[in-house]
Write a protein that holds these residues in place. Structure first.
Motif, short mmCIF file in Angstrom:
data_model
loop_
_atom_site.label_atom_id
_atom_site.label_comp_id
_atom_site.label_asym_id
_atom_site.label_seq_id
_atom_site.Cartn_x
_atom_site.Cartn_y
_atom_site.Cartn_z
N GLN A 144 0.86 -1.18 0.00
CA GLN A 144 0.00 0.00 0.00
C GLN A 144 0.90 1.23 0.00
OE1 GLN A 144 -3.40 0.48 0.01
NE2 GLN A 144 -3.68 -1.69 -0.37
N PRO A 145 0.31 2.42 -0.22
CA PRO A 145 1.14 3.63 -0.22
C PRO A 145 2.03 3.76 1.00
CG PRO A 145 -1.04 4.16 -0.95
CD PRO A 145 -1.06 2.71 -0.61
N LEU A 147 3.64 5.97 3.79
CA LEU A 147 3.18 7.18 4.43
C LEU A 147 4.28 7.93 5.17
CD1 LEU A 147 -0.09 5.71 5.91
CD2 LEU A 147 0.30 6.67 3.66
N GLY A 164 0.57 1.98 4.41
CA GLY A 164 -0.85 1.72 4.59
C GLY A 164 -1.18 0.24 4.65
N TRP A 188 -2.99 1.50 9.48
CA TRP A 188 -1.88 2.11 8.75
C TRP A 188 -0.81 2.59 9.71
CZ3 TRP A 188 -5.41 6.35 6.33
CH2 TRP A 188 -6.46 5.73 5.65
N LEU A 190 1.50 5.34 10.58
CA LEU A 190 1.52 6.77 10.22
C LEU A 190 2.87 7.42 10.48
CD1 LEU A 190 -1.96 7.84 11.54
CD2 LEU A 190 -1.29 7.52 9.19
N MET A 206 -2.75 3.80 13.01
CA MET A 206 -4.17 4.12 13.07
C MET A 206 -4.89 3.24 14.08
SD MET A 206 -5.27 6.52 11.10
CE MET A 206 -6.84 6.37 10.30
N LYS A 505 2.63 7.18 -3.07
CA LYS A 505 1.44 6.41 -3.39
C LYS A 505 1.74 5.24 -4.33
CE LYS A 505 -3.26 7.93 -3.86
NZ LYS A 505 -4.10 8.97 -4.41
#
Lengths: 514, 260
Positions: A144-145, A147, A164, A188, A190, A206, A505
């Motif tokens: 996933q992206p 971050l 993510g 995710w 962060l 998260m 991303k």
């Protein structure tokens, strides 16, 4: 090169036209050989003045003046530090040391024989970081992206990214290979933070928890830190030299409007810093305060920055001044505190006390007092000096046309860089908050920026899928680095080498080198 | 007061009938019965018109119901976006992420088969008789019948001026000219009204392409600079092709999809 410099302004055009139309005084350039000399006095950043010395104009290049200043200070040749100078004129304004001093004097009607010129000396890093120019590695792995990312303070061959896909990963920057996958979070990741000694890695997620990992083995250190009621957005480690009897503390900021100080060893919450009325977006742990016992700074969506006493967990100041969310805060000592006792010389003290002493010395060298700059959605930034000025802002930095997203002090603490949604990066003087220049080139919001360790270069990451490396002093685009396929969310410059890591991303980590 | 507002005037002077509230209530109460009667008994054109009306009403009702349902549902992480984003983008109303899609589009176009595919691969051909009508004004023109009027919507450039009548072989009527198109970005699910830059290809005939005739299946170039798409090297994408998906001569508007 993808970025086309803007067309010359009307003023520039007029000046070139005037240059072609008027006859030049051919002798002016060569006059410097017998132009005589001028008197100069040096002032350093602390305000210490030297006696006035006479400098022949013919030899007054910035490099020579730097050598002269070093000898005036009585340094040995091995200890010489490169300096750059600013000229302080009669009105108190400060201008950069011109390449042609004689021309400067003529233009400003200064007769050098009559007055003494004040030169403000700014020490430069003794080493030089080269601008990254090529994509060394593209490392897929995250699903996933990406971050967030950060280099280890200990070695530039390790960096960590958070993604993510609920994992954080540690990478080997030398070979461009994955080292460890840190699985366990349910949300995710962060933020990732290396402790200043490089022994631990904290990840915020998260899923409302904070986890501490051992980056040497990639394993979770005893337990996760639970307690927040909403996503944990950012964390900050206690400065190395403030550690007491082996306790390692970390503070985390959360969307539940609190920040918590944790003891990593026991997994217990030491303090809950509550008082903000909305999501706490950023947190920094500074080493200022009375007796240097440490202060915690938190910025929040409730428009305020709060300063807390780190050891007691009590509120010291509430810095109100912004009219909208505080997006990001930066400390003048950020770099020194992040890297602890590691520096460019690679000699690491052996004993614990020596390490602390060195970390403390590095912190103290980063400036007399710890300054704070907060970036906000109200298009401005505010420079604070909680130790001296208390709740009063030192300066309000106007200029951005849209919200300011990210702000950073240069490692030497002389300039501030800010990036925002208005597609450009701005450079400010960290001393009084005056605007220096604007870096134009990105065509989409600029998300983050990172200084090189010698403060000469700045790399910015943008939504327009590129990284750009800027020369801070000249404001020129040093390198344009296309290569990402999508928005670049995070960028970090290794504190000790020419490595830049970035992620975004398009899910692949990219490593840039010279 | 305007002359024709005699009812309002009367109301101001004398007020409502005493049984007005009662009557409106009863009328509203019987509305369902009336609808039912009409649904069962109307025939022919009137039935068609009623069905049309009713369909629109139902669409509105469904939309409203959906809006109410969305409002009532309470989830824990209502605000969290579905796709991961860094902490500094959370809690912001992010503009639609046009950029993400553009890279997908690029990857897809790299595949050779997809390079020339368009949403509407086949459209009905248009004969010249259908597109052009012969103009018979004046004796000479009538005799030789060389002048044509285009009966379909057209796009003319921004600085177009008509030629003098003697040399104007094709008349493009003002009322049928279009400057903007409703362009849909399928992946983003947004429709934006964008200025047309040019007509790239009318599948029916190269002559129509030259004349800028807009019919179903025509490829047009639109100005997407408002969408904020960027290329891999970080430049803003300006022109982008789109294909017309409706029959503009019937609908009075121009709809198109961005080509992927």
């Amino acid at each position: 090169m993808a970025t086309i410099p803007p067309p010359p302004s009307k003023r520039q055009k007029r000046e070139t036209l005037a240059l072609t139309q008027t006859q030049q005084d051919a002798t002016a350039k060569f006059a410097s050989a017998d132009a005589g000399s001028f008197k100069a006095r040096f002032v350093d950043s602390e305000g210490n003045e030297t006696d006035a010395v006479e400098i022949p104009l013919a030899d007054a290049s910035e490099k020579n003046v730097s050598l002269l200043y070093n000898t005036l200070l009585g340094r040995d040749r091995e200890e010489f530090i490169p300096y750059r100078f600013h000229i302080q004129n009669a009105q108190g304004d400060v201008v950069q040391y011109p390449s042609n001093l004689l021309e400067y004097f003529q233009k400003n009607d200064i007769s050098p024989n009559e007055i003494t010129i004040t030169l403000v000396a700014e020490p430069q890093a003794v080493f030089r970081v080269q601008a990254v120019s090529r994509l060394a590695h593209r490392i897929p792995g995250h699903g996933q992206p990406i971050l967030t990312s950060q280099f280890s303070p200990k070695t530039s061959s390790r960096f960590a990214t958070g993604s993510g896909d609920c994992t954080a990963r540690i990478w080997d920057a030398d070979t461009g290979t994955p080292k460890f996958t840190l699985k366990g979070h349910a949300g995710w990741v962060l933020d990732v933070r290396w402790s200043p000694d490089g022994e631990l890695l904290a990840t915020c997620s998260m899923d409302k928890t904070l986890r501490i990992w051992d980056p040497e083995t990639g394993t979770l250190l005893n337990h996760e830190l639970r307690g927040h009621k909403d996503a944990v957005l950012q964390a900050a480690w206690e400065p190395y030299h403030l550690r007491e009897n082996g306790q390692r503390l970390i503070v985390s900021a959360s969307r539940d409007a609190t920040a918590r100080v944790w003891n990593v060893g026991t997994g217990r919450t030491e303090h809950v810093l509550s008082g903000h009325k909305s999501s706490v977006t950023c947190v920094k742990w500074g080493a200022g305060g009375e007796n240097g016992t440490g202060l915690i700074y938190t910025g929040s969506h409730d428009k305020n920055v709060r300063v807390w006493n780190a050891s007691a967990g009590t509120l010291v100041h509430e810095l109100a001044g912004h009219k909208h969310w505080v997006n990001h805060i930066a400390l003048s000592s950020d770099f020194a505190l992040r890297t602890g006792y590691f520096d460019h010389t690679n000699d690491i003290p052996s004993s614990d006390a020596d390490k602390k002493a060195k970390a403390k010395a590095r912190f103290e060298a980063s400036g007399k007092t710890e300054r704070l700059v907060s970036a906000s959605d109200d298009l401005t930034m505010i420079l604070w000096d909680p130790a001296n000025a208390g709740k009063k802002p030192v300066a309000r930095l106007h200029g951005h046309q849209k919200a300011v997203n990210h702000v950073a002090f240069s490692p030497d603490g002389t300039v501030i860089a800010s990036t925002g949604w208005d597609n450009h990066t701005r450079i400010w003087n960290a001393r009084d908050g005056s605007f220096i220049r604007k870096l134009l080139g990105h065509v989409a919001p600029v998300f983050q920026c990172a200084f090189s360790a010698d403060s000469r270069l700045l790399v910015t990451a943008s939504r327009d899928t590129t990284l750009k490396v800027w020369n801070v002093r000249g404001g020129k685009l040093a390198r344009d680095l296309p290569g990402h396929e999508d928005e670049v969310y995070t960028v970090d410059w290794a504190p000790s080498a020419n490595n830049v890591c970035s992620g975004g991303k398009d899910k692949a980590v990219r490593l840039w080198r010279n | 007061m305007p002359q024709n507002e005699y009812m309002e005037r009367w109301r101001k002077l004398h007020g409502r009938r005493l049984d007005h509230e009662e009557k409106t209530r009863k009328k509203a109460a019987r509305e369902g019965h009336k609808q039912s009667y009409e649904a069962q008994n109307l025939r022919g054109l009137r039935a068609k018109l009623r069905a049309q009306e009713r369909r629109k009403e139902k669409i509105q009702m469904r939309k409203q119901i959906k809006a109410h349902e969305e409002r009532d549902v309470k989830t824990a992480n209502q605000n969290d976006p579905s796709e991961p984003m860094p902490a500094y983008l959370l809690d912001r109303s992010n503009p639609s992420t046009a950029k993400a899609i553009s890279s997908q589009i690029k990857n897809k176009r790299a595949e050779k088969a997809a390079r020339f595919s368009v949403p509407l691969p086949k459209v009905r051909g248009l004969a010249e008789e259908e597109v052009f009508s012969v103009v018979h004004t004046g004796k000479k023109t009538h005799k030789k019948s060389w002048k044509r009027m285009i009966t379909k919507p057209t796009f003319v450039g921004p600085n177009f001026t008509r030629r003098d009548p003697k040399h104007e072989r094709f008349i493009r009527p003002m009322g049928l000219r279009y400057k903007k198109a409703h362009v849909t970005h399928k992946e983003l699910g947004v429709t934006v009204n964008l200025p047309i830059l040019s007509v790239k290809k009318n599948p029916s005939s190269p002559l129509y392409t030259n004349l800028g005739v807009l019919t179903r299946g025509t490829i047009i170039e639109v100005d997407v600079s408002d969408l904020g798409l960027t290329s891999a090297s970080g430049k803003v994408v300006w022109g982008r092709y789109a294909q017309v998906t409706n029959n503009p001569e019937n609908d009075g508007c121009l709809n198109a999809v961005l080509l992927t």
